[in-house]
Design a protein around this motif. Sequence first.
Motif, short mmCIF file in Angstrom:
data_model
loop_
_atom_site.label_atom_id
_atom_site.label_comp_id
_atom_site.label_asym_id
_atom_site.label_seq_id
_atom_site.Cartn_x
_atom_site.Cartn_y
_atom_site.Cartn_z
N VAL A 39 -30.45 17.48 -18.43
CA VAL A 39 -29.70 16.23 -18.34
C VAL A 39 -28.80 16.38 -17.11
CG1 VAL A 39 -27.96 14.77 -19.46
CG2 VAL A 39 -29.72 15.92 -20.85
N PRO A 40 -28.87 15.43 -16.18
CA PRO A 40 -28.04 15.57 -14.97
C PRO A 40 -26.55 15.71 -15.31
CG PRO A 40 -29.63 13.79 -14.71
CD PRO A 40 -29.69 14.23 -16.15
N VAL A 41 -25.90 16.63 -14.61
CA VAL A 41 -24.47 16.90 -14.82
C VAL A 41 -23.74 16.60 -13.52
CG1 VAL A 41 -22.75 18.68 -15.32
CG2 VAL A 41 -24.92 18.66 -16.57
N VAL A 42 -22.62 15.88 -13.62
CA VAL A 42 -21.81 15.55 -12.47
C VAL A 42 -20.41 16.12 -12.71
CG1 VAL A 42 -20.88 13.71 -11.02
CG2 VAL A 42 -23.11 13.42 -12.14
N PRO A 43 -20.05 17.20 -11.98
CA PRO A 43 -18.73 17.79 -12.17
C PRO A 43 -17.64 17.03 -11.39
CG PRO A 43 -20.17 19.27 -10.92
CD PRO A 43 -20.91 18.00 -11.14
N VAL A 44 -16.53 16.75 -12.10
CA VAL A 44 -15.40 16.06 -11.51
C VAL A 44 -14.15 16.93 -11.72
CG1 VAL A 44 -13.99 13.94 -11.53
CG2 VAL A 44 -16.46 13.82 -12.02
N PHE A 95 -17.15 16.10 -7.34
CA PHE A 95 -16.47 14.86 -6.98
C PHE A 95 -15.01 14.97 -7.40
CE2 PHE A 95 -20.91 14.09 -7.35
CZ PHE A 95 -21.19 13.23 -6.30
N PRO A 96 -14.19 15.66 -6.56
CA PRO A 96 -12.78 15.88 -6.92
C PRO A 96 -12.04 14.56 -7.15
CG PRO A 96 -13.38 17.19 -5.02
CD PRO A 96 -14.52 16.24 -5.27
N LEU A 97 -11.30 14.52 -8.23
CA LEU A 97 -10.54 13.33 -8.59
C LEU A 97 -9.09 13.50 -8.15
CD1 LEU A 97 -10.66 10.59 -10.03
CD2 LEU A 97 -9.99 11.78 -12.13
N PRO A 98 -8.65 12.70 -7.17
CA PRO A 98 -7.27 12.82 -6.70
C PRO A 98 -6.31 12.10 -7.66
CG PRO A 98 -8.41 11.12 -5.44
CD PRO A 98 -9.40 11.71 -6.42
N GLN A 99 -5.85 12.82 -8.67
CA GLN A 99 -5.02 12.20 -9.71
C GLN A 99 -3.77 11.55 -9.13
OE1 GLN A 99 -5.43 16.02 -11.80
NE2 GLN A 99 -5.42 14.78 -13.66
N GLN A 106 -9.14 6.88 -5.44
CA GLN A 106 -9.81 7.08 -6.72
C GLN A 106 -11.06 6.22 -6.83
OE1 GLN A 106 -6.83 6.62 -9.75
NE2 GLN A 106 -5.79 8.51 -9.17
N GLU A 107 -11.01 5.00 -6.30
CA GLU A 107 -12.18 4.13 -6.34
C GLU A 107 -13.34 4.71 -5.54
OE1 GLU A 107 -10.66 0.36 -4.99
OE2 GLU A 107 -10.15 -0.26 -7.04
N VAL A 108 -13.05 5.37 -4.44
CA VAL A 108 -14.10 6.01 -3.63
C VAL A 108 -14.80 7.09 -4.44
CG1 VAL A 108 -14.51 7.51 -1.62
CG2 VAL A 108 -13.08 5.46 -1.39
N VAL A 109 -14.01 7.91 -5.14
CA VAL A 109 -14.58 8.97 -5.97
C VAL A 109 -15.40 8.38 -7.11
CG1 VAL A 109 -14.05 10.89 -7.53
CG2 VAL A 109 -12.78 10.63 -5.40
N VAL A 110 -14.87 7.36 -7.76
CA VAL A 110 -15.58 6.74 -8.88
C VAL A 110 -16.89 6.11 -8.40
CG1 VAL A 110 -15.50 4.90 -10.62
CG2 VAL A 110 -13.53 6.42 -10.30
N ALA A 111 -16.89 5.47 -7.25
CA ALA A 111 -18.12 4.87 -6.71
C ALA A 111 -19.17 5.95 -6.43
CB ALA A 111 -17.81 4.07 -5.44
N ALA A 112 -18.75 7.06 -5.83
CA ALA A 112 -19.69 8.16 -5.55
C ALA A 112 -20.21 8.75 -6.86
CB ALA A 112 -19.00 9.23 -4.72
N LEU A 113 -19.33 8.89 -7.82
CA LEU A 113 -19.71 9.43 -9.12
C LEU A 113 -20.73 8.53 -9.81
CD1 LEU A 113 -17.11 10.90 -11.50
CD2 LEU A 113 -18.94 9.51 -12.37
#
Length: 128
Positions: A39-44, A95-99, A106-113
């Motif tokens: 199952v594809p895994v996407v680490p954030v 896909f590091p999340l800049p809290q 954050q939108e850029v990260v979410v779009a890539a994710l």
Amino acid sequence: KIFDIVKQDTRSVVVLLTQQTFLRMWCAGEISTAVFHEVPVVPVPTEDFTTPDESFFSSLDSVWSVSAMASLEASGITLEKIEKAYRKVMALPQFPLPQGGSVQQQEVVVAALISQAKIRTGRMAATP
């Protein structure tokens, strides 16, 4: 069981990596299940996440209680599988999340994710 859902009914798993993620028994089970059932895994990773080092992996056998490991092993999840899964997740594109970042960052990260995880966007029709 949650692990059955991961392996049979999940298209991708987004792993929010915090300082506690790799220490949580159920996270270990879900991550291992996803990796070993392809199952594809996407680490954030979040800002408090620290990449595990060799000392973490060498002490992995002391993270969970005997009863916790027995629960995981009943589902076919061993320490060896957990370690292999964790190492594989750490080797994937992250896909590091800049809290503390701006909404735009954050939108850029979410779009890539969303793109990486192949998550469908838009409304899903409700079924009666």
